[in-house]
Scaffold this motif. Structure first.
Motif, mmCIF file in Angstrom:
data_model
loop_
_atom_site.group_PDB
_atom_site.id
_atom_site.type_symbol
_atom_site.label_atom_id
_atom_site.label_comp_id
_atom_site.label_asym_id
_atom_site.label_seq_id
_atom_site.Cartn_x
_atom_site.Cartn_y
_atom_site.Cartn_z
ATOM 1 N N ALA A 503 0.843 -1.206 0.000
ATOM 2 C CA ALA A 503 0.000 0.000 0.000
ATOM 3 C C ALA A 503 0.876 1.253 0.000
ATOM 4 C CB ALA A 503 -0.926 -0.008 1.216
ATOM 5 N N GLU A 504 1.978 1.213 0.757
ATOM 6 C CA GLU A 504 2.907 2.350 0.779
ATOM 7 C C GLU A 504 3.555 2.530 -0.602
ATOM 8 O OE1 GLU A 504 3.390 4.523 3.098
ATOM 9 O OE2 GLU A 504 2.819 3.609 5.005
ATOM 10 N N VAL A 505 3.947 1.405 -1.210
ATOM 11 C CA VAL A 505 4.574 1.451 -2.543
ATOM 12 C C VAL A 505 3.580 2.014 -3.560
ATOM 13 C CG1 VAL A 505 5.434 0.006 -4.448
ATOM 14 C CG2 VAL A 505 6.177 -0.447 -2.110
ATOM 15 N N ASP A 506 2.338 1.529 -3.486
ATOM 16 C CA ASP A 506 1.295 1.949 -4.420
ATOM 17 C C ASP A 506 1.050 3.448 -4.304
ATOM 18 O OD1 ASP A 506 -0.345 1.204 -6.468
ATOM 19 O OD2 ASP A 506 -2.012 0.550 -5.221
ATOM 20 N N LEU A 507 1.077 3.929 -3.072
ATOM 21 C CA LEU A 507 0.854 5.356 -2.822
ATOM 22 C C LEU A 507 1.957 6.180 -3.490
ATOM 23 C CD1 LEU A 507 -0.960 7.356 -1.298
ATOM 24 C CD2 LEU A 507 0.528 7.104 0.663
ATOM 25 N N LYS A 508 3.198 5.677 -3.397
ATOM 26 C CA LYS A 508 4.329 6.397 -4.015
ATOM 27 C C LYS A 508 4.242 6.323 -5.543
ATOM 28 C CE LYS A 508 7.784 5.945 -0.344
ATOM 29 N NZ LYS A 508 7.458 4.773 0.485
ATOM 30 N N LEU A 509 3.858 5.143 -6.061
ATOM 31 C CA LEU A 509 3.856 4.947 -7.515
ATOM 32 C C LEU A 509 2.698 5.663 -8.210
ATOM 33 C CD1 LEU A 509 4.716 1.144 -7.900
ATOM 34 C CD2 LEU A 509 6.198 3.062 -8.387
ATOM 35 N N ARG A 510 1.509 5.621 -7.588
ATOM 36 C CA ARG A 510 0.340 6.115 -8.327
ATOM 37 C C ARG A 510 -0.456 7.195 -7.626
ATOM 38 N NH1 ARG A 510 -3.869 2.244 -9.798
ATOM 39 N NH2 ARG A 510 -3.744 1.578 -7.642
ATOM 40 N N GLY A 511 -0.186 7.432 -6.350
ATOM 41 C CA GLY A 511 -1.024 8.390 -5.630
ATOM 42 C C GLY A 511 -2.331 7.741 -5.228
ATOM 43 N N PRO A 512 -3.064 8.354 -4.319
ATOM 44 C CA PRO A 512 -4.204 7.697 -3.685
ATOM 45 C C PRO A 512 -5.494 7.724 -4.494
ATOM 46 C CG PRO A 512 -3.913 9.851 -2.798
ATOM 47 C CD PRO A 512 -2.819 9.669 -3.798
ATOM 48 N N GLY A 513 -5.603 8.696 -5.431
ATOM 49 C CA GLY A 513 -6.876 8.834 -6.143
ATOM 50 C C GLY A 513 -7.283 7.532 -6.784
ATOM 51 N N GLU A 514 -6.306 6.890 -7.460
ATOM 52 C CA GLU A 514 -6.594 5.649 -8.161
ATOM 53 C C GLU A 514 -6.796 4.488 -7.182
ATOM 54 O OE1 GLU A 514 -4.567 4.000 -12.059
ATOM 55 O OE2 GLU A 514 -3.620 5.836 -11.363
ATOM 56 N N ILE A 515 -5.989 4.495 -6.102
ATOM 57 C CA ILE A 515 -6.047 3.375 -5.159
ATOM 58 C C ILE A 515 -7.390 3.333 -4.456
ATOM 59 C CG2 ILE A 515 -4.983 2.309 -3.140
ATOM 60 C CD1 ILE A 515 -2.500 4.025 -3.722
ATOM 61 N N TYR A 516 -7.793 4.486 -3.941
ATOM 62 C CA TYR A 516 -9.000 4.502 -3.129
ATOM 63 C C TYR A 516 -10.225 4.905 -3.925
ATOM 64 C CZ TYR A 516 -5.493 3.579 0.170
ATOM 65 O OH TYR A 516 -4.445 2.975 0.788
ATOM 66 N N GLY A 517 -10.030 4.992 -5.249
ATOM 67 C CA GLY A 517 -11.178 5.086 -6.127
ATOM 68 C C GLY A 517 -11.851 6.440 -6.145
ATOM 69 N N LYS A 518 -12.586 6.652 -7.225
ATOM 70 C CA LYS A 518 -13.320 7.912 -7.405
ATOM 71 C C LYS A 518 -14.353 8.062 -6.294
ATOM 72 C CE LYS A 518 -11.598 9.180 -11.474
ATOM 73 N NZ LYS A 518 -10.339 8.518 -11.333
ATOM 74 N N ALA A 519 -14.980 6.965 -5.915
ATOM 75 C CA ALA A 519 -16.056 7.036 -4.911
ATOM 76 C C ALA A 519 -15.508 7.617 -3.623
ATOM 77 C CB ALA A 519 -16.625 5.653 -4.654
ATOM 78 N N GLN A 520 -14.336 7.094 -3.232
ATOM 79 C CA GLN A 520 -13.723 7.578 -1.993
ATOM 80 C C GLN A 520 -13.439 9.066 -2.108
ATOM 81 O OE1 GLN A 520 -13.654 5.379 0.157
ATOM 82 N NE2 GLN A 520 -11.848 5.302 1.378
ATOM 83 N N HIS A 521 -12.890 9.453 -3.285
ATOM 84 C CA HIS A 521 -12.546 10.847 -3.498
ATOM 85 C C HIS A 521 -13.800 11.698 -3.454
ATOM 86 C CE1 HIS A 521 -8.407 11.827 -4.292
ATOM 87 N NE2 HIS A 521 -8.799 12.982 -4.771
ATOM 88 N N GLY A 522 -14.854 11.205 -4.133
ATOM 89 C CA GLY A 522 -16.114 11.934 -4.154
ATOM 90 C C GLY A 522 -16.689 12.041 -2.761
#
Length: 543
Positions: A503-522
């Motif tokens: 999860a830490e690696v993913d956050l560095k590679l892609r940022g959270p928007g994609e990880i936690y989805g549009k719904a989360q962002h919305g």
């Protein structure tokens, strides 16, 4: 015609080509600005009935009024954080002098969004402490008896999380806790232990799952854990009809049921409890204000609330996303679980891979094959589930029982296929990512993910977590879509089984928007701020 058009929107690079999402289109000659105008032209999204040029003209006319917009943050805070005023921030986004002023304007508005979100979380937390909860005293004998009856040892992480929950029960205000565990880390057992304590105190527990399959699975697991102690359980889903449903509702109201498992229907009107004391919500990270209110209507005092998720969230983000929740973490897997062996494959090695999979089926094991698309779109080189199912069942695995599962099937069709797979009537299940959350088939030991380079790290890890649920060695095969070198994220998942590290690696590679989805962002209603901006988050947290 020789007309020129100007396209604007979000540029992304996907499937080896540049794409533009939600584009705005206008004729280039309408975008041309006066020489006296600023050089940087704001681009506005198309709004139904309004052309971008019309919006631009409107905003230009409103510029003098922007100066008088009221300030929303304290002046001393602006000075400490070196932020521009709200009116200047908005003016510099609609009529920027230069790129620096755009950045300053964005920084100010993003800070405000994060600050408001964190402040709201703190207020929510304070409000929670004002509510009166059901105090449930720690009963050492009951818990010791429950733990000693388990056919396995609890991990230290499970013991720690269970103790945090039991301590919360004793406080005068209701618990509001998030239990986040890696896939297969044993969250249900922790919830079961807490439910045992609640039943002993004469209160009821409601456990809500996002799907009927998951609700049924939780009910079966909990029944094995709790029924030896005389805890009365029931399962309430859409499949329970008329008379049987009414019987459950009557027993629930009279207090004859200690633990009820179901979907979110458990908090709807017409479902009444005798004395609800504890609510567990699986895989819905946030329990909204309205839902919380409906819970209050079900009980004389606010029940204790435990949310559970199998999505490991980096600590920096967890505090932002779930500031109002206390957090417990399950970061250990049960003893005896073998780490899943993960390997990246190129399409040329497919025959060798299919042979290895067939050997696993010979040993009585079962297989998932995951594909990204449902229909075979000629413009898309992703394998569709239907084409893959056709290929595997007619040729390579013609001698095996191959099933098909995707989101377009009706709910009862999905349940039937999943049940057949659970009962060992299907050898290979070709599926989309609908299997991502939660279904437990211990005999499935092989996960083959086609076009693995098109999935996010977090999603790959969730899919891999569908296997490795028994003491048999499990395998996860990541098939590339072409012959390019594997990406950094595939290499990371090949070498690590730790969801929190990934999860830490993913956050560095892609940022959270994609990880936690549009719904989360919305859900967070962030228009400008990004959850990847940990520096700005820290600044907002300090204030």
């Amino acid at each position: 015609s020789d007309k020129q058009f100007m396209f604007s929107g979000d540029f992304t690079f996907q499937y080896n080509q540049y794409q533009i999402t939600n584009p705005s289109v206008e004729q280039a000659n309408q975008v041309v600005v006066d020489k006296s105008d600023d050089k940087i032209v704001p681009i506005y999204r198309s709004i139904k009935g309004l052309k971008p040029k019309t919006i631009r003209d409107l905003m230009k006319n409103l510029q003098p009024i922007m100066e008088f917009l009221p300030e929303t943050l304290p002046e001393d805070l602006l000075k400490r954080q070196s932020l521009v005023s709200r009116s200047e921030a908005i003016r510099s986004l609609h009529a920027p002098k230069d790129h620096q002023s755009i950045e300053r304007g964005r920084e100010r508005l993003a800070f405000e969004e994060l600050f408001e979100m964190l402040l709201a979380a703190q207020f929510n937390k304070q409000e929670q402490t004002k509510l009166e909860g059901q105090k449930i005293a720690f009963d050492e004998a009951t818990i010791k008896q429950f733990v000693s009856s388990l056919p396995f040892d609890l991990t230290n992480a499970q013991r720690r999380s269970a103790w945090q929950i039991l301590q919360d029960f004793e406080k005068p205000h209701p618990m509001n806790r998030l239990l986040q565990g890696d896939v297969g880390s044993g969250k249900t057992v922790v919830a079961g232990l807490a439910a045992r304590q609640v039943a002993q105190a004469g209160l009821q527990t409601a456990i809500m799952a996002p799907t009927e399959i998951l609700a049924t699975q939780h009910a079966e697991t909990l029944d094995k854990l709790l029924s030896p102690f005389g805890v009365k359980m029931a399962l309430l889903t859409g499949h329970v009809k008329a008379k049987a449903r009414q019987q459950i509702l009557d027993r629930l109201k009279s207090g004859d049921i200690d633990v009820i498992v179901g979907t979110h229907a458990l908090i709807q009107r017409g479902v009444d409890y005798h004395n609800l004391g504890f609510v567990v919500i699986d895989e819905q990270h946030r329990f909204g204000v309205k839902q919380r209110q409906s819970l209050l209507e079900k009980a004389p005092k606010m029940p204790h609330l435990l949310s559970m998720t199998a999505t490991p969230i980096p600590r920096s983000l967890a505090l932002t996303l779930y500031g109002e929740l206390d957090i417990s973490v399950l970061d250990q897997l049960p003893a005896g679980r073998l780490p899943i062996k993960t390997k990246i494959w190129s399409p040329t090695s497919a025959p060798q891979l299919y042979q290895a999979i067939d050997q696993q089926i010979d040993q009585g094991r079962q297989v998932y094959v995951i594909c990204p698309l449902i229909d075979n779109d000629k413009n898309n080189d992703k394998k569709s589930v239907e084409a893959e199912h056709h290929k595997l069942s007619r040729t390579i695995f013609g001698h095996r029982r191959v099933g098909l599962l995707h989101g377009k099937l009706k709910p009862d069709q999905k349940e039937t296929i999943m049940k057949q797979f659970q009962d060992g009537e299907i050898d290979i299940l070709v599926s989309t990512t609908v299997v991502e959350v939660g279904v437990d088939v211990p005999n499935a030991t092989v996960m083959l993910i086609e076009n693995a380079d098109n999935f996010g790290l977090s999603q790959l890890h969730q899919l891999r977590g569908r296997v490795g649920r028994s003491d048999h060695q499990s395998f996860c095969h990541l098939m590339l879509s072409g012959h390019e070198k594997p990406s950094q994220r595939l290499k990371e998942i090949e070498k690590s089984n730790n969801g929190f590290y990934l999860a830490e690696v993913d956050l560095k590679l892609r940022g959270p928007g994609e990880i936690y989805g549009k719904a989360q962002h919305g859900e967070l209603n962030l228009q400008i701020a990004s959850l990847a901006d940990t520096k700005l988050i820290n600044r907002a947290q300090v204030e």
